[in-house]
Design a protein around this motif. Structure first.
Motif, short mmCIF file in Angstrom:
data_model
loop_
_atom_site.label_atom_id
_atom_site.label_comp_id
_atom_site.label_asym_id
_atom_site.label_seq_id
_atom_site.Cartn_x
_atom_site.Cartn_y
_atom_site.Cartn_z
N LEU A 1 -4.21 -1.99 -1.91
CA LEU A 1 -4.40 -1.09 -3.04
C LEU A 1 -3.87 -1.72 -4.33
CD1 LEU A 1 -3.33 2.26 -1.32
CD2 LEU A 1 -5.66 1.45 -1.76
N ASP A 2 -3.18 -2.86 -4.21
CA ASP A 2 -2.67 -3.54 -5.41
C ASP A 2 -2.59 -5.05 -5.14
OD1 ASP A 2 -1.37 -4.54 -7.63
OD2 ASP A 2 0.14 -2.94 -7.69
N ASN B 1 0.83 -1.21 0.00
CA ASN B 1 0.00 0.00 0.00
C ASN B 1 0.87 1.26 0.00
OD1 ASN B 1 -2.25 -1.58 -0.04
ND2 ASN B 1 -2.90 -1.16 2.05
N ARG B 2 1.90 1.24 0.83
CA ARG B 2 2.78 2.41 0.92
C ARG B 2 3.43 2.67 -0.43
NH1 ARG B 2 5.09 0.69 5.36
NH2 ARG B 2 6.85 -0.25 4.27
N ARG C 1 3.86 5.65 -5.68
CA ARG C 1 3.91 5.58 -7.15
C ARG C 1 2.77 6.34 -7.79
NH1 ARG C 1 4.06 0.09 -7.30
NH2 ARG C 1 1.87 0.12 -7.84
N ASP C 2 1.67 6.48 -7.07
CA ASP C 2 0.45 7.01 -7.66
C ASP C 2 -0.11 8.15 -6.79
OD1 ASP C 2 -1.99 7.44 -8.86
OD2 ASP C 2 -2.60 5.33 -8.88
N ALA D 1 -4.02 11.30 -3.35
CA ALA D 1 -4.81 12.53 -3.15
C ALA D 1 -6.29 12.19 -3.05
CB ALA D 1 -4.55 13.49 -4.31
N ARG D 2 -6.73 11.24 -3.88
CA ARG D 2 -8.16 10.88 -3.88
C ARG D 2 -8.54 10.21 -2.55
NH1 ARG D 2 -8.33 8.28 -8.68
NH2 ARG D 2 -8.51 6.19 -7.83
N LEU D 3 -7.69 9.31 -2.09
CA LEU D 3 -7.99 8.65 -0.82
C LEU D 3 -8.00 9.65 0.33
CD1 LEU D 3 -5.94 5.31 -1.08
CD2 LEU D 3 -8.39 5.63 -1.36
#
Ligand code: OOG
Ligand code: NI
Length: 455
Positions: free
Chosen positions: A230-231, A40-41, A46-47, A52-54
């Motif tokens: 998140l991935d 997640n980190r 990377r994104d 920002a959205r979260l």
């Protein structure tokens, strides 16, 4: 006057206490949590857009909170009491899942928070399955299992008292809430001692591994907890190096630009030492760790498309490695629109509507078409996250831990009425919840632009 803490506060305390207990019981689960936190980190680094959205949606601080766990119980009385226990924490039965279809003799629901604020506070759910002894062919085994189950009480007297107290008072005080969490945790704890001798365990196990798991122990040990990743593809790839044995494939839809429904994977259940009656030692395999990644909730139309594409790809993905499986699945899902606009326009997914600042300032709108209003920047639509489960995926999770495929003998026996009778209450239909949320957000958004609700 006594001050009561909110149901959601109790759920939050409970899920954290459960996580601490499970990490202590199953050290490999702690390793999984570390791996998920690391992935997640790195994903957030990377994104930055995702980060920002979260952050904007106030999601970052609860990223590490577990999303669900699962248990299996043996009798209607146990299920009814669990319903009352979960209600103390603002968790209600949503959805009916028939796993007999997949050869597993259980049917299930998810106890979960329902409204937006509750989900935002802590979305913890418990996937709860009821063993269906009536599907077991051998009358002797059926009777034996019934007799063994009749002997146990999976709740402490303290938990029973506090559940009743909460029902009378309409909640619990701070101190009562802490006691409730401690007492109810006992129901979910692992017991090394089986309630039966090794021969009985083996006989039930031979009938179906799940029957042994439900019937032979003092309680419905929590069999996994599930943090949010998140991935999920990256987490799956990294599991072996971290010493975990991942299930063969990630369940659910393929990776997409606009994630839909739910993707899940797990490390396989561990073999654990068990003491049987008569001091005989043996092992039992039940407990594992899972991870999940959620996307937008689908409408009935979207869900039908999902089910069809999944079913169509089933033969082609059979026996493939995860990498190949995901590639074939992605091809099969080419026919599933992958932009928010198309998902919305084609009525495939649920969205929450809000007026923009510009919309609120613009004065009564002349346009009433929702898509036009979005294009003009007067309202926005945001995907509603899927909060429920998927029967095909759940069956895949069950089977990866039960060894092999389920038995055909159980198929085609959905019986929601029997489940609700055992539960002592109806289950809420999940699609209705999403539809209501979408509808009320749209009505409110339109109202703030001076437009009457569309019917
Ligand atoms: C439950 C398996 C289903 C999920 O996430 O779909 C499940 C179980 O093994 O008891 O947890
Ligand atoms: Ni699960």
């Amino acid at each position: 006057m006594t001050t009561l803490v909110s149901h959601h506060e109790i759920r939050d305390r409970f899920s954290k206490a459960m996580s601490a207990m499970y990490q202590a019981e199953v050290p490999q689960y702690e390793t999984l949590l570390d791996l998920v936190a690391e992935v997640n980190r790195e994903t957030l680094e990377r994104d930055p857009e995702l980060a920002a959205r979260l952050k904007a949606h106030d999601e970052l601080n609860r990223l590490g909170v577990e999303r669900h766990g699962a248990i299996r119980v043996g009798t209607p009385a146990e299920l009814t009491m669990l319903r009352r226990l979960f209600a103390v924490m603002g968790m209600y039965p949503v959805g009916y899942y028939d796993l007999s279809e997949a050869g597993v003799p259980v049917h299930s629901t998810a106890f979960r928070p329902i409204d937006d604020a509750a989900l935002a506070r802590n979305p913890f759910r418990v996937f709860t399955s009821l063993l269906r002894l009536e599907l077991i062919e051998s009358a002797e085994m059926r009777e034996r299992a019934t007799d063994i189950l009749a002997e146990r009480d999976i709740f402490t007297p303290g938990a029973r008292e506090l559940i009743e107290l909460s029902e009378c008072q309409g909640g619990l005080t701070d101190e009562q809430a802490d006691r409730f969490v401690a007492e109810s945790l006992e129901t979910f704890r692992w017991h090394q001692d089986a309630t039966v001798d090794l021969e009985t365990y083996e006989a039930l196990h031979a009938e179906h591994r799940l029957i042994a798991d439900v019937v032979c122990f003092h309680g419905p040990h929590i069999n996994h907890l599930t943090p949010r990743t998140l991935d999920i593809d990256e987490a799956q790839r990294r599991m072996p190096a971290a010493g975990m044995n991942p299930k063969e494939v990630i369940e659910g839809p393929p990776r997409r630009d606009c994630p839909i429904l739910l993707r899940q994977t797990s490390f396989k259940a561990l073999e654990e030492p068990t003491r049987f009656a008569g001091e005989r030692q043996g092992t039992h395999t039940a407990r594992f760790g899972e991870i999940e990644q959620r996307g937008v909730a689908l409408t009935a139309k979207g869900r039908a498309l999902y089910d069809r594409l999944l079913a169509e790809s089933r033969q082609r993905t059979a026996g493939l490695t995860n990498e190949e499986h995901q590639r074939v699945l992605a091809e099969a899902f080419d026919d599933f629109p992958d932009t928010e606009t198309e998902l919305r326009r084609q009525g495939l997914a649920f969205f929450e509507y809000r007026p923009t600042e510009a919309g609120c300032e613009a004065g009564p709108a002349t346009e009433t078409e929702v898509e036009q209003l979005i294009e003009q920047g007067l309202i926005t639509a945001r995907p509603i996250t899927y909060e429920d489960f998927l029967p095909v995926s759940a069956a895949g999770i069950f089977q990866s831990n039960l060894g092999g495929n389920g038995s055909e003998a159980y198929t085609g026996h959905a019986n929601r009425e029997a489940f609700e009778a055992a539960l002592g209450a109806p289950v809420t239909d999940e699609l209705t919840l999403y539809a209501e949320r979408e509808r009320s957000s749209l009505d409110a958004a339109l109202a703030s632009l001076g437009i009457p609700p569309v019917r």
